[in-house]
Design a protein around this motif. Structure first.
Motif, PDB file in Angstrom:
ATOM      1  N   ALA A  44       4.145  46.444   1.711  1.00 33.20           N
ATOM      2  CA  ALA A  44       3.008  47.338   1.485  1.00 33.20           C
ATOM      3  C   ALA A  44       1.727  46.731   2.053  1.00 33.20           C
ATOM      4  CB  ALA A  44       2.844  47.620  -0.005  1.00 33.20           C
ATOM      5  N   GLN A  45       1.590  45.417   1.944  1.00 33.52           N
ATOM      6  CA  GLN A  45       0.397  44.756   2.472  1.00 33.52           C
ATOM      7  C   GLN A  45       0.437  44.666   4.000  1.00 33.52           C
ATOM      8  OE1 GLN A  45      -2.202  44.134   0.331  1.00 33.52           O
ATOM      9  NE2 GLN A  45      -0.762  45.269  -0.954  1.00 33.52           N
ATOM     10  N   ILE A  46       1.622  44.495   4.558  1.00 27.31           N
ATOM     11  CA  ILE A  46       1.752  44.541   6.017  1.00 27.31           C
ATOM     12  C   ILE A  46       1.352  45.924   6.528  1.00 27.31           C
ATOM     13  CG2 ILE A  46       3.415  44.539   7.921  1.00 27.31           C
ATOM     14  CD1 ILE A  46       2.733  41.761   7.000  1.00 27.31           C
ATOM     15  N   GLU A  47       1.791  46.958   5.835  1.00 27.43           N
ATOM     16  CA  GLU A  47       1.403  48.320   6.210  1.00 27.43           C
ATOM     17  C   GLU A  47      -0.114  48.477   6.149  1.00 27.43           C
ATOM     18  OE1 GLU A  47       3.551  50.762   3.513  1.00 27.43           O
ATOM     19  OE2 GLU A  47       5.510  50.332   4.414  1.00 27.43           O
ATOM     20  N   ARG A  48      -0.724  47.891   5.141  1.00 24.01           N
ATOM     21  CA  ARG A  48      -2.184  47.975   4.999  1.00 24.01           C
ATOM     22  C   ARG A  48      -2.878  47.268   6.163  1.00 24.01           C
ATOM     23  NH1 ARG A  48      -6.094  45.194   1.247  1.00 24.01           N
ATOM     24  NH2 ARG A  48      -7.856  46.623   1.096  1.00 24.01           N
ATOM     25  N   ILE A  49      -2.359  46.112   6.557  1.00 26.97           N
ATOM     26  CA  ILE A  49      -2.930  45.389   7.692  1.00 26.97           C
ATOM     27  C   ILE A  49      -2.841  46.232   8.959  1.00 26.97           C
ATOM     28  CG2 ILE A  49      -2.588  43.418   9.232  1.00 26.97           C
ATOM     29  CD1 ILE A  49      -1.708  41.817   6.736  1.00 26.97           C
ATOM     30  N   TYR A  93      13.084  38.979   7.845  1.00 25.57           N
ATOM     31  CA  TYR A  93      12.483  37.695   7.486  1.00 25.57           C
ATOM     32  C   TYR A  93      12.328  37.568   5.970  1.00 25.57           C
ATOM     33  CZ  TYR A  93       9.001  34.095   6.727  1.00 25.57           C
ATOM     34  OH  TYR A  93       8.337  33.000   6.248  1.00 25.57           O
ATOM     35  N   LEU A  94      11.856  38.617   5.328  1.00 26.16           N
ATOM     36  CA  LEU A  94      11.684  38.573   3.878  1.00 26.16           C
ATOM     37  C   LEU A  94      13.013  38.311   3.173  1.00 26.16           C
ATOM     38  CD1 LEU A  94       9.178  41.526   3.407  1.00 26.16           C
ATOM     39  CD2 LEU A  94       8.717  39.102   3.022  1.00 26.16           C
ATOM     40  N   ASN A 151      -0.913  40.603  -4.615  1.00 28.92           N
ATOM     41  CA  ASN A 151      -0.337  41.850  -4.105  1.00 28.92           C
ATOM     42  C   ASN A 151       0.610  41.582  -2.942  1.00 28.92           C
ATOM     43  OD1 ASN A 151      -1.784  43.306  -5.978  1.00 28.92           O
ATOM     44  ND2 ASN A 151      -3.402  43.916  -4.548  1.00 28.92           N
ATOM     45  N   PHE A 152       0.226  40.643  -2.100  1.00 30.97           N
ATOM     46  CA  PHE A 152       1.082  40.312  -0.961  1.00 30.97           C
ATOM     47  C   PHE A 152       2.410  39.734  -1.448  1.00 30.97           C
ATOM     48  CE2 PHE A 152       2.634  38.591   2.916  1.00 30.97           C
ATOM     49  CZ  PHE A 152       1.985  39.269   3.940  1.00 30.97           C
ATOM     50  N   GLN A 153       2.335  38.919  -2.470  1.00 30.92           N
ATOM     51  CA  GLN A 153       3.547  38.299  -2.995  1.00 30.92           C
ATOM     52  C   GLN A 153       4.454  39.322  -3.677  1.00 30.92           C
ATOM     53  OE1 GLN A 153       4.009  34.106  -5.001  1.00 30.92           O
ATOM     54  NE2 GLN A 153       3.334  35.535  -6.551  1.00 30.92           N
ATOM     55  N   SER A 154       3.865  40.265  -4.394  1.00 29.27           N
ATOM     56  CA  SER A 154       4.676  41.225  -5.148  1.00 29.27           C
ATOM     57  C   SER A 154       5.244  42.333  -4.268  1.00 29.27           C
ATOM     58  CB  SER A 154       3.849  41.837  -6.280  1.00 29.27           C
ATOM     59  OG  SER A 154       2.750  42.564  -5.762  1.00 29.27           O
TER      60      SER A 154
END
Length: 281
Positions: free
Chosen positions: A218-223, A242-243, A211-214
């Protein structure tokens, strides 16, 4: 990725190489040390530069005898050094207390060098000891990223093979890397699950690597949401920039044989089921 925000402090290459002296001697030698940095990490093609975040394990290996890196340096006694460095087997209370003092000392210096920043530490070894870290820092927050166990196995096999080739000062052909990976992962993940089950939402968040890769944002928001971290809107442009800069990066790719899949399924079935990887083995 989180380290790109100036809200977080981290372990620099200079702190890794000179943990006792990076505040003074490290700064003085920075131009020379920068020239000596490898172009990329030994285990993959991730670039290394003067401000690349590092794991703190090599710094601790330079400070204390309790690090699995000593097993990589001196593989004649690999199992002894490895079990001491990862699980604190064959140690006593005095050994562990000294390691804790050294760790605090390192983190205090990192905080002094990066005032006002929350320290962001990445070290897979800490998967085995969240309870101990919580006794040292009760307000610590934990991020765990799980991944398809077959890919973990292949990645860790590459990790040890590459680092033995780079660092070993003795013959390491007797080390059964597959056994080390299989036994260590199972014990680490058992520790992690047991020692984090009572943590609240704002202390522990678990993510899927896929999920982090795709969809990394969204995963940063979740963190940020789970751990109650502030000011994501201010940090978002930094992360997005950065991305974009690493858009063309390609990670290592390994092919799993049927034998590897069977080994992983046999030894790590509990974790395959726990994280829902049954259909990917």
């Amino acid at each position: 990725m989180l380290s790109k925000s100036d809200r977080f402090g981290y372990v620099s290459p200079f702190a890794t190489a000179l943990p006792w002296d990076f505040l003074l001697l490290g700064r003085a030698l920075a131009p020379l040390l920068t020239k000596k940095l490898p172009e990329h990490r030994y285990i993959d093609k991730v670039q290394v530069n003067a401000d690349s975040p590092q794991e703190d394990e090599i710094a601790l290996a330079n400070m204390t005898p309790l690090s699995f890196y000593h097993g990589l340096y001196f593989p004649k006694q690999f199992d002894h050094y490895f079990q001491r460095g990862v699980f604190f087997d064959h140690t006593n209370a005095t050994d562990i207390a000294q390691w804790q003092r050294d760790l605090r000392y390192l983190y205090d210096k990192l905080a002094l060098a990066q005032p006002g920043r929350r320290l962001l530490i990445k070290n897979p070894v800490y998967t085995a000891r969240p309870a101990m870290l919580r006794t040292l820092w009760p307000d610590a927050k934990f991020i765990h990223i799980h991944r398809n166990p077959v890919k973990v196995f292949l990645s860790m096999r590459n990790f040890y093979t590459a680092l033995f080739a780079q660092f070993a000062l003795q013959d390491w052909s007797h080390v059964d890397i597959d056994r080390v990976v299989l036994e260590t992962y199972a014990r680490m993940m058992s520790n992690l699950r047991a020692e984090t089950k009572d943590l609240t939402k704002n202390q522990f968040v678990e993510l899927s690597f896929d999920n982090f890769q795709s969809d990394p944002m969204a995963q940063i928001e979740r963190i940020y949401d789970h751990l109650d971290l502030p000011d994501l809107d201010a940090d978002r442009p930094v992360f997005e920039g950065y991305l974009e800069s690493v858009r063309d990066y390609r990670k290592n790719s390994f092919t799993a044989s049927d034998e590897v899949k069977e080994k992983v399924a046999t030894h790590w079935g509990e974790f395959i089921r726990h994280w829902g990887y049954e259909d990917q083995i």
